[in-house]
Design a protein around this motif. Structure first.
Motif, PDB file in Angstrom:
ATOM      1  N   LEU A  67       1.464  16.303  13.574  1.00 46.35           N
ATOM      2  CA  LEU A  67       1.883  15.689  14.522  1.00 46.35           C
ATOM      3  C   LEU A  67       1.763  14.813  16.176  1.00 46.35           C
ATOM      4  CD1 LEU A  67       5.692  15.229  12.953  1.00 46.35           C
ATOM      5  CD2 LEU A  67       3.118  14.537  11.707  1.00 46.35           C
ATOM      6  N   ASP A  68       1.858  13.979  16.179  1.00 41.90           N
ATOM      7  CA  ASP A  68       1.614  13.901  17.737  1.00 41.90           C
ATOM      8  C   ASP A  68       3.150  13.830  18.136  1.00 41.90           C
ATOM      9  OD1 ASP A  68       3.446  11.092  17.480  1.00 41.90           O
ATOM     10  OD2 ASP A  68       1.083  10.200  17.548  1.00 41.90           O
ATOM     11  N   GLY A  69       3.118  13.947  19.640  1.00 42.95           N
ATOM     12  CA  GLY A  69       4.663  14.055  20.567  1.00 42.95           C
ATOM     13  C   GLY A  69       5.643  13.798  19.750  1.00 42.95           C
ATOM     14  N   PRO A  70       5.237  11.697  19.765  1.00 41.51           N
ATOM     15  CA  PRO A  70       6.512  10.780  19.539  1.00 41.51           C
ATOM     16  C   PRO A  70       7.364  11.263  18.160  1.00 41.51           C
ATOM     17  CG  PRO A  70       4.894   9.196  20.704  1.00 41.51           C
ATOM     18  CD  PRO A  70       4.506  11.148  20.369  1.00 41.51           C
ATOM     19  N   THR A  71       6.237  11.165  17.482  1.00 40.19           N
ATOM     20  CA  THR A  71       6.395  11.763  16.023  1.00 40.19           C
ATOM     21  C   THR A  71       6.969  12.516  15.235  1.00 40.19           C
ATOM     22  OG1 THR A  71       4.224  10.623  15.079  1.00 40.19           O
ATOM     23  CG2 THR A  71       5.689  11.453  13.597  1.00 40.19           C
ATOM     24  N   LEU A  72       6.846  13.820  16.304  1.00 41.54           N
ATOM     25  CA  LEU A  72       7.614  14.919  16.495  1.00 41.54           C
ATOM     26  C   LEU A  72       9.130  14.960  16.976  1.00 41.54           C
ATOM     27  CD1 LEU A  72       7.024  18.009  15.871  1.00 41.54           C
ATOM     28  CD2 LEU A  72       6.203  18.569  18.226  1.00 41.54           C
ATOM     29  N   ALA A  73       9.100  14.320  17.871  1.00 42.71           N
ATOM     30  CA  ALA A  73      10.154  14.006  18.693  1.00 42.71           C
ATOM     31  C   ALA A  73      11.116  13.178  17.529  1.00 42.71           C
ATOM     32  CB  ALA A  73      10.374  13.573  19.620  1.00 42.71           C
ATOM     33  N   SER A  74      10.382  12.078  16.739  1.00 43.82           N
ATOM     34  CA  SER A  74      11.528  11.388  16.007  1.00 43.82           C
ATOM     35  C   SER A  74      11.544  12.454  14.474  1.00 43.82           C
ATOM     36  CB  SER A  74      10.707  10.287  14.909  1.00 43.82           C
ATOM     37  OG  SER A  74      10.448   9.008  16.249  1.00 43.82           O
ATOM     38  N   ALA A  75      11.019  13.051  14.056  1.00 40.73           N
ATOM     39  CA  ALA A  75      11.095  14.377  13.354  1.00 40.73           C
ATOM     40  C   ALA A  75      12.467  15.277  13.053  1.00 40.73           C
ATOM     41  CB  ALA A  75       9.692  14.851  12.684  1.00 40.73           C
ATOM     42  N   ALA A  76      12.652  15.561  14.808  1.00 39.56           N
ATOM     43  CA  ALA A  76      13.338  15.985  14.808  1.00 39.56           C
ATOM     44  C   ALA A  76      14.830  15.978  14.963  1.00 39.56           C
ATOM     45  CB  ALA A  76      12.834  17.601  16.360  1.00 39.56           C
ATOM     46  N   CYS A  77      14.989  14.428  14.720  1.00 42.79           N
ATOM     47  CA  CYS A  77      15.993  14.032  14.834  1.00 42.79           C
ATOM     48  C   CYS A  77      16.165  13.539  13.183  1.00 42.79           C
ATOM     49  CB  CYS A  77      16.210  12.996  15.489  1.00 42.79           C
ATOM     50  SG  CYS A  77      15.709  12.690  16.565  1.00 42.79           S
ATOM     51  N   THR A  78      15.782  13.538  11.980  1.00 44.45           N
ATOM     52  CA  THR A  78      15.810  13.502  11.224  1.00 44.45           C
ATOM     53  C   THR A  78      16.972  14.118  10.042  1.00 44.45           C
ATOM     54  OG1 THR A  78      13.792  14.098  10.322  1.00 44.45           O
ATOM     55  CG2 THR A  78      13.884  12.003  10.636  1.00 44.45           C
ATOM     56  N   CYS A  79      16.167  15.692   9.841  1.00 48.01           N
ATOM     57  CA  CYS A  79      17.179  16.751   8.978  1.00 48.01           C
ATOM     58  C   CYS A  79      17.722  18.078  10.227  1.00 48.01           C
ATOM     59  CB  CYS A  79      16.942  17.354   7.972  1.00 48.01           C
ATOM     60  SG  CYS A  79      14.914  17.625   7.872  1.00 48.01           S
ATOM     61  N   ALA A  80      18.339  19.196   9.548  1.00 46.86           N
ATOM     62  CA  ALA A  80      18.430  20.263  10.223  1.00 46.86           C
ATOM     63  C   ALA A  80      17.219  20.944  10.262  1.00 46.86           C
ATOM     64  CB  ALA A  80      19.726  20.730   9.262  1.00 46.86           C
ATOM     65  N   ALA A  81      16.495  21.205   9.195  1.00 50.65           N
ATOM     66  CA  ALA A  81      15.405  22.005   9.219  1.00 50.65           C
ATOM     67  C   ALA A  81      14.219  21.701  10.024  1.00 50.65           C
ATOM     68  CB  ALA A  81      14.727  21.808   8.080  1.00 50.65           C
ATOM     69  N   PHE A  82      14.056  20.488  10.532  1.00 46.55           N
ATOM     70  CA  PHE A  82      12.635  19.943  10.983  1.00 46.55           C
ATOM     71  C   PHE A  82      13.934  20.412  12.381  1.00 46.55           C
ATOM     72  CE2 PHE A  82      10.701  16.235   8.358  1.00 46.55           C
ATOM     73  CZ  PHE A  82       9.847  18.084   7.538  1.00 46.55           C
ATOM     74  N   HIS A  83      14.813  19.638  12.810  1.00 43.93           N
ATOM     75  CA  HIS A  83      15.705  19.909  14.327  1.00 43.93           C
ATOM     76  C   HIS A  83      14.901  21.758  14.708  1.00 43.93           C
ATOM     77  CE1 HIS A  83      17.778  19.308  17.867  1.00 43.93           C
ATOM     78  NE2 HIS A  83      18.337  20.439  17.460  1.00 43.93           N
ATOM     79  N   SER A  84      15.949  22.239  14.317  1.00 47.27           N
ATOM     80  CA  SER A  84      15.136  23.554  13.983  1.00 47.27           C
ATOM     81  C   SER A  84      14.115  24.060  14.292  1.00 47.27           C
ATOM     82  CB  SER A  84      15.939  24.695  13.024  1.00 47.27           C
ATOM     83  OG  SER A  84      16.033  26.277  13.303  1.00 47.27           O
ATOM     84  N   ILE A  85      12.786  23.779  13.419  1.00 47.93           N
ATOM     85  CA  ILE A  85      11.609  23.773  13.759  1.00 47.93           C
ATOM     86  C   ILE A  85      10.906  23.697  14.696  1.00 47.93           C
ATOM     87  CG2 ILE A  85       9.506  24.296  12.381  1.00 47.93           C
ATOM     88  CD1 ILE A  85      10.765  24.141   9.927  1.00 47.93           C
ATOM     89  N   SER A  86      11.752  22.187  14.818  1.00 48.11           N
ATOM     90  CA  SER A  86      10.870  21.641  16.282  1.00 48.11           C
ATOM     91  C   SER A  86      11.372  22.244  17.706  1.00 48.11           C
ATOM     92  CB  SER A  86      11.410  19.600  15.793  1.00 48.11           C
ATOM     93  OG  SER A  86      13.102  20.431  16.403  1.00 48.11           O
ATOM     94  N   LYS A  87      12.476  23.235  17.423  1.00 49.76           N
ATOM     95  CA  LYS A  87      12.159  24.033  18.905  1.00 49.76           C
ATOM     96  C   LYS A  87      11.129  24.866  19.091  1.00 49.76           C
ATOM     97  CE  LYS A  87      17.313  23.586  18.355  1.00 49.76           C
ATOM     98  NZ  LYS A  87      18.332  23.646  18.619  1.00 49.76           N
ATOM     99  N   GLU A  88      10.220  25.171  17.923  1.00 47.65           N
ATOM    100  CA  GLU A  88       9.159  26.246  18.203  1.00 47.65           C
ATOM    101  C   GLU A  88       8.292  25.835  19.414  1.00 47.65           C
ATOM    102  OE1 GLU A  88       7.165  29.054  18.176  1.00 47.65           O
ATOM    103  OE2 GLU A  88       8.429  28.609  16.831  1.00 47.65           O
ATOM    104  N   GLU A  89       7.934  26.473  20.536  1.00 49.11           N
ATOM    105  CA  GLU A  89       7.885  26.276  21.865  1.00 49.11           C
ATOM    106  C   GLU A  89       5.725  25.808  21.113  1.00 49.11           C
ATOM    107  OE1 GLU A  89       8.084  26.445  25.492  1.00 49.11           O
ATOM    108  OE2 GLU A  89       9.294  24.984  24.143  1.00 49.11           O
ATOM    109  N   ARG A  90       4.932  26.717  20.443  1.00 49.31           N
ATOM    110  CA  ARG A  90       3.745  26.564  19.661  1.00 49.31           C
ATOM    111  C   ARG A  90       3.667  25.149  19.065  1.00 49.31           C
ATOM    112  NH1 ARG A  90      -0.992  28.339  21.244  1.00 49.31           N
ATOM    113  NH2 ARG A  90      -2.710  28.361  19.060  1.00 49.31           N
ATOM    114  N   LEU A  91       4.689  24.384  18.459  1.00 51.22           N
ATOM    115  CA  LEU A  91       4.381  23.113  18.344  1.00 51.22           C
ATOM    116  C   LEU A  91       3.956  22.433  19.638  1.00 51.22           C
ATOM    117  CD1 LEU A  91       6.918  22.864  15.389  1.00 51.22           C
ATOM    118  CD2 LEU A  91       4.572  22.775  15.088  1.00 51.22           C
ATOM    119  N   TRP A  92       5.231  22.341  20.732  1.00 52.61           N
ATOM    120  CA  TRP A  92       5.049  21.936  21.497  1.00 52.61           C
ATOM    121  C   TRP A  92       3.998  21.595  22.604  1.00 52.61           C
ATOM    122  CZ3 TRP A  92       6.828  17.112  21.781  1.00 52.61           C
ATOM    123  CH2 TRP A  92       8.223  17.356  21.238  1.00 52.61           C
ATOM    124  N   GLU A  93       3.823  23.588  22.699  1.00 54.70           N
ATOM    125  CA  GLU A  93       2.065  23.151  23.134  1.00 54.70           C
ATOM    126  C   GLU A  93       0.617  23.077  22.575  1.00 54.70           C
ATOM    127  OE1 GLU A  93      -0.572  27.840  24.031  1.00 54.70           O
ATOM    128  OE2 GLU A  93       1.746  27.926  23.088  1.00 54.70           O
TER     129      GLU A  93
END
Length: 402
Positions: free
Chosen positions: A53-79
């Motif tokens: 995903l791109d940045g805005p979509t990844l940020a939106s996905a982090a708000c959809t469920c606890a699993a995505f919220h937890s994984i979206s904190k992974e620095e490698r994704l944002w790198e």
């Protein structure tokens, strides 16, 4: 699903990317699926989904469920996201800098939104026009103690240029050039960073950017025809994207001072083969300068070096890529005040809405034009008064003589 460069969604926030939207819908659908079905999916699968995903979509996905919220904190994704938006972040020294200042997730959150200044119309400009000389030197130059805590070496410039979504130049500049004696020359002279004249250690022909037909430029048979139809100018204006990020190593803050797309420009100036594009933002200068706000102007100049009638494909070469700060009267801000303004800019308000940033720049231009018109009227009144005084003096002289 193929990766969508986030810079395209930055450029046209009003035209959402269909691929990102579809991905977002699929993510939402998964988030509202029965808990049993989500629980059966492994975290590796979630990670594989999110990394596409791109940045805005990844940020939106982090708000959809606890699993995505937890994984979206992974620095490698944002790198990965930062790498797709700003290719310069692939450099090892830049990666170390970003990690030192808080990580890629924080870097994206700081630098993806654009600077918005809504205080342009709030300052009492009439007071500024009427009493410009009331400012003492101490008031104009601000707090000396605050300046002593700022050093040109604290700042890092991270610059990326794209043309039609394709990266064409990435440069990183550590510190401010020619600022070694900033307590003297740099302190008082106009602030200017010209990346093309800086030796930053890159082996890319001194940082010169070259564009040709293979990069998406339209073939130009002659400059006379280009003057008539303006096809090359249109392609450059619509296709160029600029990101100029300033990082303060000491405060661990960062911000994007560019406007993504050009705010304005000039074609065939100063010669028929030159094109000038201006990017930038409006920065706060509260308690630093009398005008309270300044404009950060980022200039990109290109010159046509070859056309089709020369037997080679149309080619452009960059001649300038620079940053300078101007106050409301169009005067260049000196190095000392510029460092103070840049430091404050890294903690100012930002927005992901491109139109909101554009509105603040247009408001600044409107107020600036109003200030210039008022200044011209005042000068005209003084000229008229001087002429009338001269006439009266001459008439009085001849009256007594005769």
């Amino acid at each position: 699903m193929s990766h969508v460069p986030v810079f395209s969604s930055c450029r046209t926030t009003k035209n959402h990317n269909n691929t990102s939207t579809e991905a977002h819908h699929r993510i939402v659908a998964m988030a509202v699926a029965p808990v049993e079905s989500i629980a059966t999916l492994s975290s590796d699968l979630f990670y594989d989904i999110l990394r596409r995903l791109d940045g805005p979509t990844l940020a939106s996905a982090a708000c959809t469920c606890a699993a995505f919220h937890s994984i979206s904190k992974e620095e490698r994704l944002w790198e990965n996201v930062c790498s797709s938006v700003w290719p310069s972040t692939n450099r090892e020294d830049v990666k170390s800098l970003i990690s030192f200042t808080g990580g890629f997730r924080k870097f994206y959150a700081d630098c993806f939104p654009l600077i918005v200044n809504k205080e342009v119309g709030e300052y009492p400009w009439n007071s500024y026009l009427e009493y410009p000389d009331d400012w003492t030197e101490a008031e104009y130059y601000g707090d000396t103690n605050e300046f002593e805590s700022i050093s040109p070496s604290d700042f890092v410039s991270i610059v990326d240029i794209r043309f039609k979504e394709k990266p064409i130049c990435s440069k990183v500049l550590w510190g401010i050039p020619n600022a070694n004696g900033y307590d003297g020359w740099f302190y008082n002279c106009p602030f200017l960073i010209d990346l093309l004249s800086c030796d930053d250690g890159d082996d890319n022909d001194d940082g010169v950017v070259t564009l040709s037909v293979s990069d998406g430029l339209p073939p130009i048979t002659s400059m006379e025809r280009e003057k008539r139809d303006g096809k090359l100018w249109q392609e450059l204006r619509d296709g160029l994207l600029l990101s100029w990020i300033i990082v303060n190593k000491k405060t661990k803050q960062a911000a994007n001072l560019a406007s993504w797309s050009p705010l304005d420009g000039q074609r065939h100036w100063p010669t028929d083969k030159d094109f000038v594009f201006r990017f930038g933002s409006v920065l706060s200068a509260k308690d630093i300068l009398p005008s309270q706000v300044v404009q950060c102007i980022l200039i990109m100049k290109f010159r046509v070096v070859h056309t089709e009638d020369e037997g080679v494909q149309t080619t452009l070469r960059s001649t300038e890529l620079s940053m300078q700060l101007e106050d409301m009267e169009g005067a260049h801000v000196n190095g000392r005040n510029s460092l103070l303004i840049l430091k404050e800019a890294l903690s100012c308000r930002r927005s992901k809405n491109y139109n909101e940033m554009l509105e603040s720049c247009l408001k600044y231009s409107k107020v600036q034009n109003k200030l210039k018109e008022e200044k011209i009227r005042n000068e005209s009144r003084w000229d008229t008064l001087c002429i009338l005084s001269g006439i009266v003096a001459v008439m009085t002289f001849w009256y007594y003589v005769l």
